[in-house]
Every structure is written in structure tokens, then in C-alpha cells.
Scaffold this motif. Structure first.
Motif, PDB file in Angstrom:
ATOM      1  N   MET A  34       0.833  -1.178   0.000  1.00  0.00           N
ATOM      2  CA  MET A  34       0.000   0.000   0.000  1.00  0.00           C
ATOM      3  C   MET A  34       0.881   1.246   0.000  1.00  0.00           C
ATOM      4  N   THR A  35       0.652   2.115  -0.968  1.00  0.00           N
ATOM      5  CA  THR A  35       1.477   3.319  -1.038  1.00  0.00           C
ATOM      6  C   THR A  35       0.633   4.558  -1.283  1.00  0.00           C
ATOM      7  N   VAL A  36       1.177   5.681  -0.834  1.00  0.00           N
ATOM      8  CA  VAL A  36       0.534   6.965  -1.047  1.00  0.00           C
ATOM      9  C   VAL A  36       0.326   7.166  -2.541  1.00  0.00           C
ATOM     10  N   GLY A  37      -0.856   7.664  -2.913  1.00  0.00           N
ATOM     11  CA  GLY A  37      -1.194   7.871  -4.310  1.00  0.00           C
ATOM     12  C   GLY A  37      -2.073   6.774  -4.883  1.00  0.00           C
ATOM     13  N   GLN A  38      -2.120   5.624  -4.212  1.00  0.00           N
ATOM     14  CA  GLN A  38      -2.966   4.519  -4.665  1.00  0.00           C
ATOM     15  C   GLN A  38      -4.331   4.592  -3.988  1.00  0.00           C
ATOM     16  N   LYS A  39      -5.264   3.805  -4.510  1.00  0.00           N
ATOM     17  CA  LYS A  39      -6.565   3.663  -3.857  1.00  0.00           C
ATOM     18  C   LYS A  39      -6.340   3.036  -2.482  1.00  0.00           C
ATOM     19  N   ALA A  40      -7.058   3.556  -1.485  1.00  0.00           N
ATOM     20  CA  ALA A  40      -6.962   2.991  -0.138  1.00  0.00           C
ATOM     21  C   ALA A  40      -7.654   1.627  -0.118  1.00  0.00           C
ATOM     22  N   PRO A  41      -7.099   0.665   0.609  1.00  0.00           N
ATOM     23  CA  PRO A  41      -7.746  -0.649   0.705  1.00  0.00           C
ATOM     24  C   PRO A  41      -9.161  -0.534   1.284  1.00  0.00           C
ATOM     25  N   GLN A  42     -10.094  -1.178   0.623  1.00  0.00           N
ATOM     26  CA  GLN A  42     -11.495  -1.161   1.068  1.00  0.00           C
ATOM     27  C   GLN A  42     -11.683  -2.106   2.244  1.00  0.00           C
ATOM     28  N   PHE A  43     -12.709  -1.827   3.039  1.00  0.00           N
ATOM     29  CA  PHE A  43     -13.021  -2.697   4.169  1.00  0.00           C
ATOM     30  C   PHE A  43     -14.466  -2.482   4.587  1.00  0.00           C
ATOM     31  N   GLU A  44     -14.958  -3.421   5.377  1.00  0.00           N
ATOM     32  CA  GLU A  44     -16.260  -3.301   6.023  1.00  0.00           C
ATOM     33  C   GLU A  44     -16.094  -3.810   7.446  1.00  0.00           C
ATOM     34  N   LEU A  45     -16.412  -2.966   8.426  1.00  0.00           N
ATOM     35  CA  LEU A  45     -16.251  -3.330   9.836  1.00  0.00           C
ATOM     36  C   LEU A  45     -17.470  -2.896  10.646  1.00  0.00           C
ATOM     37  N   LEU A  46     -17.689  -3.570  11.750  1.00  0.00           N
ATOM     38  CA  LEU A  46     -18.718  -3.180  12.701  1.00  0.00           C
ATOM     39  C   LEU A  46     -18.247  -1.924  13.422  1.00  0.00           C
ATOM     40  N   ALA A  47     -19.156  -0.952  13.576  1.00  0.00           N
ATOM     41  CA  ALA A  47     -18.811   0.322  14.210  1.00  0.00           C
ATOM     42  C   ALA A  47     -19.456   0.436  15.585  1.00  0.00           C
ATOM     43  N   SER A  48     -18.983   1.410  16.351  1.00  0.00           N
ATOM     44  CA  SER A  48     -19.454   1.619  17.722  1.00  0.00           C
ATOM     45  C   SER A  48     -20.918   2.040  17.792  1.00  0.00           C
ATOM     46  N   ASN A  49     -21.549   2.317  16.652  1.00  0.00           N
ATOM     47  CA  ASN A  49     -22.986   2.600  16.640  1.00  0.00           C
ATOM     48  C   ASN A  49     -23.804   1.346  16.353  1.00  0.00           C
ATOM     49  N   GLY A  50     -23.114   0.192  16.261  1.00  0.00           N
ATOM     50  CA  GLY A  50     -23.796  -1.080  16.029  1.00  0.00           C
ATOM     51  C   GLY A  50     -24.038  -1.402  14.563  1.00  0.00           C
ATOM     52  N   GLU A  51     -23.615  -0.526  13.660  1.00  0.00           N
ATOM     53  CA  GLU A  51     -23.829  -0.737  12.226  1.00  0.00           C
ATOM     54  C   GLU A  51     -22.527  -1.120  11.535  1.00  0.00           C
ATOM     55  N   LYS A  52     -22.695  -1.793  10.388  1.00  0.00           N
ATOM     56  CA  LYS A  52     -21.530  -2.099   9.545  1.00  0.00           C
ATOM     57  C   LYS A  52     -21.175  -0.853   8.747  1.00  0.00           C
ATOM     58  N   VAL A  53     -19.884  -0.570   8.652  1.00  0.00           N
ATOM     59  CA  VAL A  53     -19.405   0.610   7.946  1.00  0.00           C
ATOM     60  C   VAL A  53     -18.390   0.175   6.902  1.00  0.00           C
ATOM     61  N   LYS A  54     -18.534   0.735   5.695  1.00  0.00           N
ATOM     62  CA  LYS A  54     -17.577   0.481   4.623  1.00  0.00           C
ATOM     63  C   LYS A  54     -16.828   1.782   4.351  1.00  0.00           C
ATOM     64  N   LEU A  55     -15.578   1.658   3.961  1.00  0.00           N
ATOM     65  CA  LEU A  55     -14.821   2.848   3.567  1.00  0.00           C
ATOM     66  C   LEU A  55     -15.547   3.563   2.426  1.00  0.00           C
TER      67      LEU A  55
ATOM     68  N   PHE B 226      -3.953   7.513   8.526  1.00  0.00           N
ATOM     69  CA  PHE B 226      -3.992   7.609   7.068  1.00  0.00           C
ATOM     70  C   PHE B 226      -5.030   8.644   6.667  1.00  0.00           C
ATOM     71  N   ILE B 227      -4.682   9.495   5.716  1.00  0.00           N
ATOM     72  CA  ILE B 227      -5.628  10.449   5.158  1.00  0.00           C
ATOM     73  C   ILE B 227      -6.014   9.934   3.774  1.00  0.00           C
ATOM     74  N   ILE B 228      -7.317   9.793   3.575  1.00  0.00           N
ATOM     75  CA  ILE B 228      -7.868   9.302   2.308  1.00  0.00           C
ATOM     76  C   ILE B 228      -8.709  10.439   1.727  1.00  0.00           C
ATOM     77  N   ASP B 229      -8.451  10.779   0.473  1.00  0.00           N
ATOM     78  CA  ASP B 229      -9.160  11.917  -0.122  1.00  0.00           C
ATOM     79  C   ASP B 229     -10.569  11.528  -0.582  1.00  0.00           C
ATOM     80  N   LYS B 230     -11.285  12.505  -1.120  1.00  0.00           N
ATOM     81  CA  LYS B 230     -12.689  12.324  -1.500  1.00  0.00           C
ATOM     82  C   LYS B 230     -12.885  11.287  -2.600  1.00  0.00           C
ATOM     83  N   GLU B 231     -11.826  10.998  -3.350  1.00  0.00           N
ATOM     84  CA  GLU B 231     -11.901   9.990  -4.417  1.00  0.00           C
ATOM     85  C   GLU B 231     -11.484   8.607  -3.920  1.00  0.00           C
ATOM     86  N   GLY B 232     -11.107   8.495  -2.655  1.00  0.00           N
ATOM     87  CA  GLY B 232     -10.716   7.201  -2.102  1.00  0.00           C
ATOM     88  C   GLY B 232      -9.248   6.878  -2.233  1.00  0.00           C
TER      89      GLY B 232
END
Length: 154
Positions: free
Chosen positions: A1-22, A121-127
Motif C-alpha cells: 500500500m502506497t501513497v497515491g494509490q486507492k486505499a484498501p477497502q473494508f467493512e467493519l462493525l462500528a461503535s454505533n452497532g452498524e456495519k461501515v464500509k470505507l 492515514f488520510i484518504i481523499d474524496k476519491e478514495g
């Protein structure tokens, strides 16, 4: 993983009880920070620093997401105790930490064990991954991340 590439996608359970995707945050800047453990001094300071700057990040169209291997119940307790206005994500099997290269061999008082290397990690609006900090020192770090977004993504 390197700066300038698309950030790796994921889906995780969040502290609000919902699943969250990048990908849920496409169109927003994302501050994705990995930390070792809820309720510990350094992690509490870091979370409270992000809490205290939360509105400033929001003003820059940036979302804060904290990730650790702690279970949902511990995240909820941590969030409630410190009034954290952002989501904490559950990565108990450390798959996302591994994708981002922050699951590392650590040493503490002569003991070796696997754990999270504090990183942001900072991910921009385009991912795209646009900035990373590894082996983060807590003091002043949140301000540094905010400044980066102000100067480069606003």
C-alpha cells in the motif's frame, strides 16, 4: 500500500452497532487512525484530541474513523466515557490492520507480541491514500493531521 494509490477497502462493525464500509465515505476526506487499545492512556489522549478537533475536521469535510482490535462493547464504553463524536471500528481479527500494514511485532518490557502500530492515514474524496503517519507520537499529531487537510485537501 502506497501513497497515491486507492486505499484498501473494508467493512467493519462500528461503535454505533452498524456495519461501515470505507466506500460509504466517498466524497469526503477520511482520517483513518489505528490505535492499540481502548481505555489506555495514549489511546485515550489521542481519541480526546480527535474529539476536541472534531468540528474543525467536519468543517473541512473530513470524517474521523478510529480502528482497534477491541470488541464492540469496549468501543461503546470508551466512546461513552469520553464523549467521542466519531465512530470506532472493530477489527478483532486485525484483517484491516494487516491490509494497512499496521499489525506488527511489538516489544514491551522484554515481551514480544503482535499488535497495532499507532498510525494515521488520510484518504481523499476519491478514495486515494494521500498521506500516512506511522509510529505516531500522540502529542501534537491530531493538529498535524488537521493542518495537512487544511493545506492540501480543502
Amino acid at each position: 500500500m502506497t501513497v497515491g494509490q486507492k486505499a484498501p477497502q473494508f467493512e467493519l462493525l462500528a461503535s454505533n452497532g452498524e456495519k461501515v464500509k470505507l466506500s460509504d465515505y466517498q466524497g469526503k476526506n477520511v482520517v483513518l487512525y489505528f490505535y492499540p487499545k481502548d481505555m489506555t492512556p495514549g489511546c485515550t489522549t489521542q481519541a480526546c484530541d480527535f474529539r476536541d478537533q472534531h468540528e474543525n475536521f467536519e468543517d473541512l469535510d473530513a470524517v474521523i474513523l478510529g480502528v482497534s482490535p477491541d470488541p464492540i462493547e469496549r468501543h461503546e464504553k470508551f466512546r461513552d466515557k469520553h464523549g467521542l463524536p466519531f465512530l470506532l471500528l472493530v477489527d478483532e481479527d486485525h484483517q484491516v490492520a494487516e491490509k494497512y500494514g499496521v499489525w506488527k511485532l511489538k516489544k514491551n518490557f522484554g515481551k514480544e507480541y503482535m499488535g497495532i502500530e499507532r498510525s494515521t492515514f488520510i484518504i481523499d474524496k476519491e478514495g486515494n491514500l494521500v498521506k500516512e503517519w506511522r509510529k505516531v507520537r500522540v502529542k501534537g499529531h491530531v493538529e498535524e493531521a488537521l493542518e495537512y487537510i487544511q493545506e492540501n485537501l480543502s
